[in-house]
Design a protein around this motif. Structure first.
Motif, PDB file in Angstrom:
ATOM      1  N   ALA A  15      -7.826  -6.197  -9.485  1.00 21.82           N
ATOM      2  CA  ALA A  15      -7.381  -5.325  -8.393  1.00 21.82           C
ATOM      3  C   ALA A  15      -5.861  -5.149  -8.428  1.00 21.82           C
ATOM      4  O   ALA A  15      -5.347  -4.037  -8.260  1.00 21.82           O
ATOM      5  CB  ALA A  15      -7.831  -5.885  -7.048  1.00 21.82           C
ATOM      6  N   LYS A  16      -5.149  -6.237  -8.629  1.00 25.79           N
ATOM      7  CA  LYS A  16      -3.685  -6.181  -8.677  1.00 25.79           C
ATOM      8  C   LYS A  16      -3.221  -5.264  -9.812  1.00 25.79           C
ATOM      9  O   LYS A  16      -2.382  -4.388  -9.610  1.00 25.79           O
ATOM     10  CB  LYS A  16      -3.120  -7.590  -8.871  1.00 25.79           C
ATOM     11  N   HIS A  17      -3.776  -5.467 -11.005  1.00 21.77           N
ATOM     12  CA  HIS A  17      -3.367  -4.646 -12.149  1.00 21.77           C
ATOM     13  C   HIS A  17      -3.753  -3.185 -11.948  1.00 21.77           C
ATOM     14  O   HIS A  17      -2.987  -2.277 -12.309  1.00 21.77           O
ATOM     15  CB  HIS A  17      -3.953  -5.202 -13.447  1.00 21.77           C
ATOM     16  N   THR A  18      -4.905  -2.959 -11.345  1.00 16.19           N
ATOM     17  CA  THR A  18      -5.327  -1.583 -11.049  1.00 16.19           C
ATOM     18  C   THR A  18      -4.350  -0.935 -10.081  1.00 16.19           C
ATOM     19  O   THR A  18      -3.921   0.203 -10.288  1.00 16.19           O
ATOM     20  CB  THR A  18      -6.754  -1.570 -10.461  1.00 16.19           C
ATOM     21  N   ALA A  61       1.400   5.335 -11.985  1.00 18.30           N
ATOM     22  CA  ALA A  61       0.975   6.713 -12.249  1.00 18.30           C
ATOM     23  C   ALA A  61       1.438   7.647 -11.135  1.00 18.30           C
ATOM     24  O   ALA A  61       1.856   8.783 -11.401  1.00 18.30           O
ATOM     25  CB  ALA A  61      -0.544   6.778 -12.396  1.00 18.30           C
ATOM     26  N   MET A  62       1.379   7.192  -9.899  1.00 21.81           N
ATOM     27  CA  MET A  62       1.858   8.008  -8.777  1.00 21.81           C
ATOM     28  C   MET A  62       3.347   8.281  -8.911  1.00 21.81           C
ATOM     29  O   MET A  62       3.803   9.387  -8.627  1.00 21.81           O
ATOM     30  CB  MET A  62       1.593   7.305  -7.442  1.00 21.81           C
ATOM     31  N   LYS A 111       4.192  11.384  -6.540  1.00 22.58           N
ATOM     32  CA  LYS A 111       3.339  11.519  -5.370  1.00 22.58           C
ATOM     33  C   LYS A 111       3.544  10.396  -4.362  1.00 22.58           C
ATOM     34  O   LYS A 111       2.759  10.239  -3.448  1.00 22.58           O
ATOM     35  CB  LYS A 111       1.867  11.556  -5.786  1.00 22.58           C
ATOM     36  N   LEU A 112       4.596   9.626  -4.525  1.00 26.86           N
ATOM     37  CA  LEU A 112       4.818   8.521  -3.603  1.00 26.86           C
ATOM     38  C   LEU A 112       5.039   8.975  -2.168  1.00 26.86           C
ATOM     39  O   LEU A 112       4.802   8.225  -1.234  1.00 26.86           O
ATOM     40  CB  LEU A 112       5.998   7.666  -4.060  1.00 26.86           C
TER      41      LEU A 112
END
Length: 176
Positions: free
Chosen positions: A78-81, A88-89, A94-95
Motif C-alpha cells: 500500500a505504501k509503495h502504491t 505520477a500525480m 494534479k496535486l
C-alpha cells in the motif's frame, strides 16, 4: 484479524483460493484504506489505490514469505502504491486536486473536516497523522497500530500522545 489468520489466508491465496482472497479483503480493507488515506486525504484516490493494492497482493503472492507479518507486507504494498501514485500525480501536475472530496464525504461537515485536516497537516508529521487516523477514525488499538506500522508499542503510544498534545495546542490557537 490476527497475524496467524492473515498468514493462513495468504497461504491459501497462493494456492489459488479466491474465497480466502475475498475474506482477506473484507478483514483488512478498513485498515488499508485508513493507511492510504494518510497519503491521499481523499476517498477517490484511496479507492483507486485500494484496487491496485489488492491486485498487487494477488499477483505478487508468490513473493510473500509464509510466517512473516502478512499485514505489514500488505501495508508495504500500500505504501509503495501510494508513493508511486503521488509521484505520477506530481508528474501530471494534479496535486491541486488532492484536497477534493467525493460525494461520500458530503455527510461530514466539510468545513470542520477541512480545518482539522489542514491543522493536522500543518502540525503533525506523516507518521503522527497515520497514527491519529488509525486510532481515532478507525479505532485501532495502539498495539494493532504498532503491528501495522512495524514499530514498538511504546513508540506508537508516545507519538500518539505527543500528536494529540500538538493538535490540542493548535486547536486552542485557532480558537476551535
Amino acid at each position: 484479524m490476527k497475524k496467524r489468520e492473515i498468514d493462513y489466508l495468504l497461504k491459501l491465496i497462493a494456492k489459488g483460493d479466491n474465497s480466502a482472497f475475498e475474506r482477506l479483503y473484507i478483514e483488512t480493507k478498513h485498515g488499508v484504506y485508513a493507511f492510504l488515506f494518510s497519503f491521499f486525504n481523499n476517498s477517490s484516490d484511496c479507492e483507486d489505490a485500494m484496487q491496485t493494492v489488492y491486485l498487487k497482493v494477488k499477483t505478487n503472492i508468490s513473493q510473500y514469505k509464509v510466517g512473516s507479518n502478512g499485514l505489514a507486507w500488505i501495508l508495504q504494498i500500500a505504501k509503495h502504491t501510494a508513493l508511486n501514485e503521488i509521484r505520477a500525480m506530481n508528474n501530471r501536475q494534479k496535486l491541486c486536486c488532492r484536497d477534493e472530496y467525493s460525494q461520500a464525504d458530503a455527510f461530514v461537515n466539510v468545513a470542520i473536516k477541512d480545518t482539522l485536516l489542514t491543522i493536522m497537516k500543518r502540525v503533525l508529521d506523516e507518521e503522527e497523522q497515520r497514527i491519529i487516523i488509525l486510532h481515532v477514525i478507525w479505532a485501532y488499538k495502539h498495539k494493532e497500530i504498532a503491528a501495522i506500522l512495524n514499530s514498538p508499542i511504546g513508540t506508537i503510544t508516545s507519538k500518539y500522545k505527543r500528536a494529540v498534545d500538538k493538535l490540542k495546542t493548535a486547536l486552542k490557537e485557532e480558537k476551535l
